[in-house]
Design a protein around this motif. Structure first.
Motif, PDB file in Angstrom:
ATOM      1  N   THR A 175       0.831  -1.207   0.000  1.00 16.79           N
ATOM      2  CA  THR A 175       0.000   0.000   0.000  1.00 16.79           C
ATOM      3  C   THR A 175       0.866   1.257   0.000  1.00 16.79           C
ATOM      4  O   THR A 175       0.335   2.371   0.075  1.00 16.79           O
ATOM      5  N   THR A 176       2.180   1.099  -0.082  1.00 17.66           N
ATOM      6  CA  THR A 176       3.080   2.240  -0.108  1.00 17.66           C
ATOM      7  C   THR A 176       3.973   2.171  -1.342  1.00 17.66           C
ATOM      8  O   THR A 176       3.582   1.588  -2.360  1.00 17.66           O
ATOM      9  N   TYR A 177       5.205   2.711  -1.255  1.00 25.44           N
ATOM     10  CA  TYR A 177       6.106   2.754  -2.392  1.00 25.44           C
ATOM     11  C   TYR A 177       7.427   2.067  -2.046  1.00 25.44           C
ATOM     12  O   TYR A 177       7.683   1.743  -0.885  1.00 25.44           O
ATOM     13  N   PHE A 178       8.247   1.861  -3.069  1.00 26.67           N
ATOM     14  CA  PHE A 178       9.549   1.221  -2.904  1.00 26.67           C
ATOM     15  C   PHE A 178      10.650   2.285  -2.905  1.00 26.67           C
ATOM     16  O   PHE A 178      10.507   3.345  -3.522  1.00 26.67           O
ATOM     17  N   THR A 179      11.732   2.003  -2.210  1.00 27.11           N
ATOM     18  CA  THR A 179      12.901   2.864  -2.368  1.00 27.11           C
ATOM     19  C   THR A 179      13.474   2.647  -3.762  1.00 27.11           C
ATOM     20  O   THR A 179      13.152   1.660  -4.440  1.00 27.11           O
ATOM     21  N   GLY A 180      14.342   3.594  -4.194  1.00 26.36           N
ATOM     22  CA  GLY A 180      14.954   3.440  -5.519  1.00 26.36           C
ATOM     23  C   GLY A 180      15.697   2.132  -5.665  1.00 26.36           C
ATOM     24  O   GLY A 180      15.484   1.383  -6.639  1.00 26.36           O
ATOM     25  N   PRO A 181      16.588   1.781  -4.729  1.00 25.13           N
ATOM     26  CA  PRO A 181      17.323   0.512  -4.845  1.00 25.13           C
ATOM     27  C   PRO A 181      16.404  -0.708  -4.807  1.00 25.13           C
ATOM     28  O   PRO A 181      16.649  -1.684  -5.534  1.00 25.13           O
ATOM     29  N   SER A 182      15.380  -0.676  -3.966  1.00 28.90           N
ATOM     30  CA  SER A 182      14.495  -1.855  -3.891  1.00 28.90           C
ATOM     31  C   SER A 182      13.704  -2.022  -5.178  1.00 28.90           C
ATOM     32  O   SER A 182      13.478  -3.146  -5.640  1.00 28.90           O
ATOM     33  N   GLU A 183      13.322  -0.909  -5.776  1.00 28.34           N
ATOM     34  CA  GLU A 183      12.600  -0.989  -7.052  1.00 28.34           C
ATOM     35  C   GLU A 183      13.495  -1.562  -8.130  1.00 28.34           C
ATOM     36  O   GLU A 183      13.076  -2.417  -8.928  1.00 28.34           O
ATOM     37  N   ARG A 184      14.742  -1.116  -8.177  1.00 26.47           N
ATOM     38  CA  ARG A 184      15.681  -1.644  -9.178  1.00 26.47           C
ATOM     39  C   ARG A 184      15.956  -3.124  -8.943  1.00 26.47           C
ATOM     40  O   ARG A 184      16.026  -3.907  -9.902  1.00 26.47           O
ATOM     41  N   THR A 185      16.092  -3.513  -7.683  1.00 28.65           N
ATOM     42  CA  THR A 185      16.312  -4.929  -7.368  1.00 28.65           C
ATOM     43  C   THR A 185      15.144  -5.783  -7.861  1.00 28.65           C
ATOM     44  O   THR A 185      15.347  -6.869  -8.428  1.00 28.65           O
ATOM     45  N   ALA A 186      13.943  -5.279  -7.654  1.00 27.74           N
ATOM     46  CA  ALA A 186      12.756  -6.022  -8.090  1.00 27.74           C
ATOM     47  C   ALA A 186      12.729  -6.173  -9.600  1.00 27.74           C
ATOM     48  O   ALA A 186      12.557  -7.278 -10.132  1.00 27.74           O
ATOM     49  N   VAL A 187      12.923  -5.061 -10.303  1.00 25.53           N
ATOM     50  CA  VAL A 187      12.835  -5.089 -11.765  1.00 25.53           C
ATOM     51  C   VAL A 187      13.949  -5.956 -12.357  1.00 25.53           C
ATOM     52  O   VAL A 187      13.714  -6.754 -13.279  1.00 25.53           O
TER      53      VAL A 187
END
Length: 233
Positions: A175-187
């Motif tokens: 229900t919130t957002y990802f940090t920049g590094p966590s988003e990159r890790t996911a993608v």
């Protein structure tokens, strides 16, 4: 007046004649039925059984049809209600209710074998199931405050769960957002990162698979994208 009386009398006689004919015919049939009962009774029983079986089959078919219609109507109503949930209502859910909500959305999109597995020993997974194309999926659900951020370590935990459950696809729903590094890790690791913006799209009718096509996009406005990396890593 005399003509009218004669007509009434004639009509009454015709009715009496038809009644007598009916009584005579009925009596004759009854006599024949009694007289030939030893011969015709198997046919009477078979005919009654056929009629009864046909009536019973029709009744079962009608009941089944009504049950299916009611089930379809219930499912449509549930889908509409799910689509009308605002993100504010989702924010007010408990962790378990949020997981159930994600399960509902998966089933709405045609996913199968969907079930909750969250708990103290969930091995990093909250929901397991299969996508409509048959691939196994593992989902991690985090109902956090919109001001919070998902750090990279939680994405890494989900990657471990994907290996543990031998899943083909890993999904992180929050229900919130990802940090920049966590988003990159996911993608970079093929994790579908469903942040708050994408959750709103999913809730309003977009399919889970379609969210994979916009993976890594969104994340709110510029204010939301301003993060203190050292706080969340």
């Amino acid at each position: 007046m005399a003509v009218r009386n004669r007509r009434r009398s004639a009509a009454r006689k015709r009715r009496e004649q038809r009644l007598k004919a009916g009584l005579i015919g009925g009596g004759g049939c009854l006599v024949l039925l009694v007289f030939f009962w030893q011969i015709i009774w198997p046919y009477v029983v078979a005919g009654s059984a056929l009629v009864g079986g046909g009536a019973g089959g029709w009744w079962l078919w009608r009941v089944n049809r009504l049950v299916k219609k009611r089930d379809q109507r219930w499912r449509r109503e549930e889908a509409v209600l799910a689509g009308r949930r605002s993100l504010a209502k989702v924010d007010a859910m408990s962790g378990g209710e949020f997981e159930d909500f994600v399960v509902e959305l998966c089933r709405r999109d045609g996913c199968t074998e969907v079930r909750r597995v969250g708990g103290s020993h969930d091995d990093g997974a909250d929901v397991l199931g299969r996508l409509p194309d048959g691939r196994r999926m593992v989902i991690q659900c985090k109902r956090y405050s919109p001001r919070s951020r998902i750090p990279s370590r939680e994405i890494r935990d989900l990657l471990g769960s994907r290996v543990h459950f031998k899943a083909d696809v890993a999904v992180f729903v929050t229900t919130t957002y990802f940090t920049g590094p966590s988003e990159r890790t996911a993608v970079q690791n093929g994790v579908i990162a469903v942040h708050r913006d994408h959750l709103g799209l999913w809730n309003n009718g977009a399919s889970l698979l379609s969210l994979g096509e916009v993976n890594g996009a969104g994340q709110g406005d510029r204010r939301h994208r301003t993060r203190r990396k050292e706080t969340y890593e």
